[in-house]
Each structure stands twice: as C-alpha cells, then as structure tokens.
Design a protein around this motif. Structure first.
Motif, PDB file in Angstrom:
ATOM      1  N   LEU A 163       0.821  -1.209   0.000  1.00  0.00           N
ATOM      2  CA  LEU A 163       0.000   0.000   0.000  1.00  0.00           C
ATOM      3  C   LEU A 163       0.855   1.258   0.000  1.00  0.00           C
ATOM      4  CD1 LEU A 163      -2.713  -1.091   2.604  1.00  0.00           C
ATOM      5  CD2 LEU A 163      -3.051  -0.794   0.148  1.00  0.00           C
ATOM      6  N   LEU A 164       2.044   1.184   0.637  1.00  0.00           N
ATOM      7  CA  LEU A 164       2.937   2.343   0.727  1.00  0.00           C
ATOM      8  C   LEU A 164       4.057   2.312  -0.299  1.00  0.00           C
ATOM      9  CD1 LEU A 164       3.301   2.728   4.621  1.00  0.00           C
ATOM     10  CD2 LEU A 164       1.882   4.075   3.069  1.00  0.00           C
ATOM     11  N   ASN A 165       3.990   1.359  -1.227  1.00  0.00           N
ATOM     12  CA  ASN A 165       5.010   1.260  -2.290  1.00  0.00           C
ATOM     13  C   ASN A 165       6.418   1.072  -1.709  1.00  0.00           C
ATOM     14  OD1 ASN A 165       3.008   1.860  -4.364  1.00  0.00           O
ATOM     15  ND2 ASN A 165       3.088   3.968  -3.596  1.00  0.00           N
ATOM     16  N   LEU A 166       6.531   0.192  -0.737  1.00  0.00           N
ATOM     17  CA  LEU A 166       7.813   0.003  -0.055  1.00  0.00           C
ATOM     18  C   LEU A 166       8.447  -1.367  -0.312  1.00  0.00           C
ATOM     19  CD1 LEU A 166       7.126   1.608   3.456  1.00  0.00           C
ATOM     20  CD2 LEU A 166       8.579   2.505   1.627  1.00  0.00           C
ATOM     21  N   GLU A 167       7.963  -2.090  -1.314  1.00  0.00           N
ATOM     22  CA  GLU A 167       8.545  -3.413  -1.551  1.00  0.00           C
ATOM     23  C   GLU A 167      10.003  -3.269  -2.000  1.00  0.00           C
ATOM     24  OE1 GLU A 167       5.827  -2.081  -3.072  1.00  0.00           O
ATOM     25  OE2 GLU A 167       4.595  -3.707  -3.914  1.00  0.00           O
ATOM     26  N   PRO A 168      10.929  -3.980  -1.363  1.00  0.00           N
ATOM     27  CA  PRO A 168      12.352  -3.904  -1.756  1.00  0.00           C
ATOM     28  C   PRO A 168      12.602  -4.350  -3.188  1.00  0.00           C
ATOM     29  CG  PRO A 168      12.109  -4.917   0.408  1.00  0.00           C
ATOM     30  CD  PRO A 168      10.724  -4.819  -0.179  1.00  0.00           C
ATOM     31  N   VAL A 185      13.961   1.468  -7.136  1.00  0.00           N
ATOM     32  CA  VAL A 185      14.590   1.694  -5.834  1.00  0.00           C
ATOM     33  C   VAL A 185      16.071   1.354  -5.935  1.00  0.00           C
ATOM     34  CG1 VAL A 185      14.634   0.986  -3.419  1.00  0.00           C
ATOM     35  CG2 VAL A 185      12.453   1.231  -4.600  1.00  0.00           C
ATOM     36  N   SER A 186      16.936   2.225  -5.410  1.00  0.00           N
ATOM     37  CA  SER A 186      18.381   1.986  -5.464  1.00  0.00           C
ATOM     38  C   SER A 186      18.768   0.800  -4.584  1.00  0.00           C
ATOM     39  CB  SER A 186      19.137   3.228  -5.004  1.00  0.00           C
ATOM     40  OG  SER A 186      18.900   3.468  -3.632  1.00  0.00           O
ATOM     41  N   ASP A 187      19.930   0.222  -4.861  1.00  0.00           N
ATOM     42  CA  ASP A 187      20.379  -0.949  -4.104  1.00  0.00           C
ATOM     43  C   ASP A 187      20.548  -0.634  -2.620  1.00  0.00           C
ATOM     44  OD1 ASP A 187      20.370  -2.471  -6.382  1.00  0.00           O
ATOM     45  OD2 ASP A 187      22.519  -2.234  -6.777  1.00  0.00           O
ATOM     46  N   SER A 188      21.091   0.545  -2.315  1.00  0.00           N
ATOM     47  CA  SER A 188      21.300   0.891  -0.911  1.00  0.00           C
ATOM     48  C   SER A 188      19.968   1.048  -0.186  1.00  0.00           C
ATOM     49  CB  SER A 188      22.111   2.189  -0.797  1.00  0.00           C
ATOM     50  OG  SER A 188      21.461   3.250  -1.479  1.00  0.00           O
ATOM     51  N   LEU A 206      15.280  -1.036   3.222  1.00  0.00           N
ATOM     52  CA  LEU A 206      13.901  -1.508   3.252  1.00  0.00           C
ATOM     53  C   LEU A 206      13.837  -2.966   3.688  1.00  0.00           C
ATOM     54  CD1 LEU A 206      12.426   0.147   0.026  1.00  0.00           C
ATOM     55  CD2 LEU A 206      12.069   0.825   2.408  1.00  0.00           C
ATOM     56  N   SER A 207      14.828  -3.746   3.262  1.00  0.00           N
ATOM     57  CA  SER A 207      14.892  -5.146   3.718  1.00  0.00           C
ATOM     58  C   SER A 207      15.132  -5.201   5.217  1.00  0.00           C
ATOM     59  CB  SER A 207      16.006  -5.890   2.977  1.00  0.00           C
ATOM     60  OG  SER A 207      15.737  -5.965   1.597  1.00  0.00           O
ATOM     61  N   GLY A 208      15.841  -4.198   5.730  1.00  0.00           N
ATOM     62  CA  GLY A 208      16.051  -4.124   7.172  1.00  0.00           C
ATOM     63  C   GLY A 208      14.756  -3.942   7.940  1.00  0.00           C
ATOM     64  N   LEU A 209      13.782  -3.253   7.334  1.00  0.00           N
ATOM     65  CA  LEU A 209      12.473  -3.106   7.990  1.00  0.00           C
ATOM     66  C   LEU A 209      11.798  -4.466   8.132  1.00  0.00           C
ATOM     67  CD1 LEU A 209      11.043   0.107   6.271  1.00  0.00           C
ATOM     68  CD2 LEU A 209      12.273  -0.077   8.436  1.00  0.00           C
TER      69      LEU A 209
END
Length: 276
Positions: free
Chosen positions: A199-204, A209-212, A217-220
């Motif tokens: 919903l928030l467009n946060l998929e890694p 999305v840049s690699d860093s 985001l994967s840390g979340l």
C-alpha cells in the motif's frame, strides 16, 4: 492474557455474585459491567442465564490484553465502599488459586488491583486506536515514552510487549485507512506488514529503488520479523522461555520507534505527492 476454562468459570461466579465472596449482579447489571469494558449489548427478552452470559463474555475477551479489564473493574475498591459483607482481598485470594495454574497473579498496587504474570511483569491492556486517536508523530512519541518508562522501571518484557503492540497498531490503522477492503487482522504481524508495504510502495523488489535503499527496506522486514518472534519468547504475553535484559528491551523499543517514525513519514509523504 489467556486463562483456562476452570478459571473462566470461577471468575464468572465472582462477577455474577453466585458465591459468598462477592456481591450479586442482575442481568442488566451484567450488561452494564461488560459494556463498560467495550461491548454494546442491550438487555431484553431472551437474555440467557447470568452465568452463561458472563462466561461467554469472558471467553470473547480471553487471550486478549483486554481480559485484564474484567479483573480490575470488578476489584475496583469503589465497588466495595458500602459493602461491609464483602472483602476484595478474599476474592483475590480465591481467584489467585486458579490463576497460578494459568501463570498469573492478582496483586494490590497502592489502592488498586493489578494482574501480573508469574515472571513479575504487569499484564497490559491492548494498545488500540479508538476514533478519538489519531496516528501521528505525537502519539508514537507518547507510546515510546511509555516503553522507555517500563525500561526505567525494570519491566523489560513489558517494554517489549508495548513496542510490538505499537507497531501492530500503527500498521493496522494505516491499512484500514488505505484499504477499505482490508481483511480482519489475524495476529500475523509479518503478513500485516507485507500488505502495508504494498500500500505504501515500499517493496524492496521495486525496480525504481536503489540498491542501498533496498537494503534498508529489507532491514524493515528484519525488524518486523524480530519483533514478531521476540514477543513469543521474551515478552509478557506468553509464558517466558527467555528472560529479557535491559539491552534487549532497548533494542526492541528503539527498533519500533525507528520503524513507526519511518512508516508514518512515508504515509504523509506519499499522500502529499498523491501517490496513494
């Protein structure tokens, strides 16, 4: 907080006043008692037996943080001011004989009665958003302050429970605001976050999305997985299999703070850009 069927029956007898330890409640009084906890029932024709109604209401609250309200509300000292024939200490002694088999104990804290698990941690009410609550930075800061106070007080498992509950409540509120067809929450924090991620467009995995940033985001995901798992092993919502230390509690609270702050900021940013 979860109690056995035997404890439910014993507690129902106390609430109804079906033994010599506590005062009698009529059907309308039982309706009023449970409505003050959060139900919305009306007394009328077809009302079941008092014990049956009371046991059913306790079962609905069982395995939730709000079950503690039943104990605390009945044992409120104001209920006994004009009742010299009844002594709340006798009720506490009676219920504790059952509760010890469930891993809990009622104790007196100043003038009020509270419930704790046998590790010594208070059983907390569930963190929830009512209509009067708004998801904002101030609310998150207030909840984090409560977590930090528990750490100061040495209630490390309680701090972990509150941190996890805050994350859960924030995610539930965001999903309900952004998805009118959101499914009922089943207690799976990881699945809930995956839905909010989309919903928030946060998929890694997003290509834009840049690699860093993908790593962060994967840390979340790791924070959510950690809070979900650590609650079962170290928080006060279950029988403790591992007693947390101060640094464990600080890690959980700080992680929850970082996560909630970022998620809320993302919500506000994407709304301002008309992305959601």
């Amino acid at each position: 907080m979860k109690i056995s069927e035997r404890t439910i029956a014993a507690l129902a007898d106390i609430i109804c006043g079906n033994n010599d330890l506590s005062f009698y409640r009529t059907g309308p009084n039982l309706i009023r008692f449970f409505n003050e906890i959060g139900f919305n029932d009306v007394y009328g024709q077809g009302f079941p037996s008092r014990p049956s109604f009371t046991e059913d209401k306790i079962r609905e609250l069982n395995d939730t943080g709000n079950l503690v309200k039943v104990f605390e509300q009945h044992l409120d000292p104001r209920n006994f001011i004009d009742l010299s024939d009844y002594n709340p200490e006798s009720i506490v002694s009676y219920l504790n004989k059952y509760l010890k088999f469930d891993g809990y104990e009622i104790f007196k804290n100043d003038d009020l009665y509270k419930v704790k698990d046998l590790s010594g941690s208070l059983v907390e009410l569930e963190v929830d958003f009512g209509e009067e609550k708004e998801v904002n930075q101030l609310f998150i800061e207030e909840q984090i302050k409560k977590c930090n106070q528990k750490i100061i007080d040495g209630d490390y498992s309680g701090a972990i429970t509150n941190a996890r509950s805050l994350v859960e409540a924030v995610l539930k509120e965001i999903e309900n605001k952004l998805d009118q067809d959101a499914p009922d929450y089943d207690g799976d924090l990881i699945k809930l976050y995956r839905r909010v991620q989309k919903l928030l467009n946060l998929e890694p995995s997003r290509k834009d999305v840049s690699d860093s940033l993908k790593q962060m985001l994967s840390g979340l995901n790791s924070i959510i997985s950690g809070l979900s798992g650590v609650r079962n092993k170290m928080s006060d919502s279950h029988v403790l299999s591992y007693t947390p230390s101060k640094h464990h509690a600080k890690l959980a609270v700080n992680a929850a703070n970082t996560f909630c702050d970022f998620i809320f900021s993302t919500l506000e940013y994407q709304k301002s850009k008309n992305l959601i």
